[in-house]
Design a protein around this motif. Structure first.
Motif, PDB file in Angstrom:
ATOM      1  N   TYR A  19     -12.606 -29.468 -43.646  1.00 46.43           N
ATOM      2  CA  TYR A  19     -11.324 -29.121 -44.453  1.00 46.43           C
ATOM      3  C   TYR A  19     -11.322 -29.803 -45.627  1.00 46.43           C
ATOM      4  CZ  TYR A  19      -6.597 -27.828 -45.968  1.00 46.43           C
ATOM      5  OH  TYR A  19      -5.414 -27.569 -46.439  1.00 46.43           O
ATOM      6  N   HIS A  29      -7.353 -27.776 -38.261  1.00 52.78           N
ATOM      7  CA  HIS A  29      -6.390 -27.623 -39.200  1.00 52.78           C
ATOM      8  C   HIS A  29      -5.608 -26.348 -38.994  1.00 52.78           C
ATOM      9  CE1 HIS A  29      -4.045 -27.989 -43.066  1.00 52.78           C
ATOM     10  NE2 HIS A  29      -4.487 -26.887 -43.585  1.00 52.78           N
ATOM     11  N   HIS A  53      -3.426 -19.235 -42.441  1.00 53.47           N
ATOM     12  CA  HIS A  53      -3.250 -19.414 -44.030  1.00 53.47           C
ATOM     13  C   HIS A  53      -4.473 -19.973 -44.856  1.00 53.47           C
ATOM     14  CE1 HIS A  53      -2.956 -23.650 -42.867  1.00 53.47           C
ATOM     15  NE2 HIS A  53      -3.252 -23.912 -44.047  1.00 53.47           N
ATOM     16  N   ASP A  54      -5.438 -20.393 -44.231  1.00 49.44           N
ATOM     17  CA  ASP A  54      -6.557 -20.809 -45.136  1.00 49.44           C
ATOM     18  C   ASP A  54      -7.697 -19.893 -44.453  1.00 49.44           C
ATOM     19  OD1 ASP A  54      -5.819 -22.921 -46.570  1.00 49.44           O
ATOM     20  OD2 ASP A  54      -5.878 -24.258 -45.083  1.00 49.44           O
ATOM     21  N   ASP A 155       1.483 -27.175 -43.297  1.00 49.67           N
ATOM     22  CA  ASP A 155       0.223 -27.387 -43.625  1.00 49.67           C
ATOM     23  C   ASP A 155      -0.182 -28.762 -44.121  1.00 49.67           C
ATOM     24  OD1 ASP A 155      -2.510 -26.957 -45.258  1.00 49.67           O
ATOM     25  OD2 ASP A 155      -1.599 -25.774 -46.729  1.00 49.67           O
TER      26      ASP A 155
HETATM   27 FE    FE Z   1      -4.171 -25.452 -45.519  1.00 51.06          FE
END
Ligand code: FE
Length: 182
Positions: A19, A29, A53-54, A155
């Motif tokens: 990440y 993550h 989300h990522d 996050d």
């Molecule tokens: Fe993130």
């Protein structure tokens, strides 16, 4: 294969990638972000959004140092576009807005920017920097801006090396319940 199988497999096969500039992998993550959402009693949609989300990063398999190359990869748009084929706005909108939420928090919470990781400060500039006053007002008109801000805080705190949190299968049922078209 269902879309939920695809998502789980994607993190299993691509989630080992770093990440960008952080001490955890994409999979770690994602799991840490979702775990915090669940612990804080967030809605099912926010927990799902936190997990994926990522996904734009793992979908595209971009080089790990994309931010240091001066390129804003717009991963939130890639993620949202893919997720919108299977999930409704309660999942996709917080994902789409999670970068804007960082710019919003930098402009509205004096302590927030100080606590950002160095990699996150670097990407902030590529993302356009803190919101101006008119941008703050526009952001607050969005129906899912609160969920995006909530997601953003999970996050930012999901970068802890070695944190032992539940795995991908823990979220299978929640994911399946959130799918609107398979
Ligand atoms: Fe993130």
């Amino acid at each position: 294969m269902s879309v939920v199988d695809d998502i789980i497999r994607l993190f299993e096969t691509q989630g080992h990638t770093a990440y960008y500039g952080e001490p955890v992998s994409q999979k770690e993550h994602a799991l840490q972000t979702a775990h915090q959402a669940e612990q804080e009693g967030a809605s099912a949609s926010v927990v799902v959004a936190a997990l994926v989300h990522d996904i734009g990063h793992v979908l595209r398999g971009l080089p790990e140092d994309i931010a240091s190359q001066g390129i804003d990869s717009r991963h939130e748009d890639a993620g949202e576009a893919w997720l919108a084929r299977h999930f409704g706005p309660a999942v996709t909108e917080p994902v789409k807005l999670h970068v804007a939420a960082k710019r919003y928090l930098c402009a509205t919470d004096p302590d927030y920017q100080r606590r950002l990781s160095p990699a996150s400060v670097q990407s902030l500039h590529l993302q356009g920097g803190p919101f101006r006053r008119d941008e703050i007002a526009a952001f607050e008109k969005h129906p899912y801006y609160r969920e995006a801000v909530q997601l953003r805080r999970y996050d930012d705190a999901a970068k802890v090396p070695g944190w032992d949190v539940p795995g991908l299968e823990h979220y299978r049922q929640l994911l399946e319940a959130a799918v609107v078209h398979d």
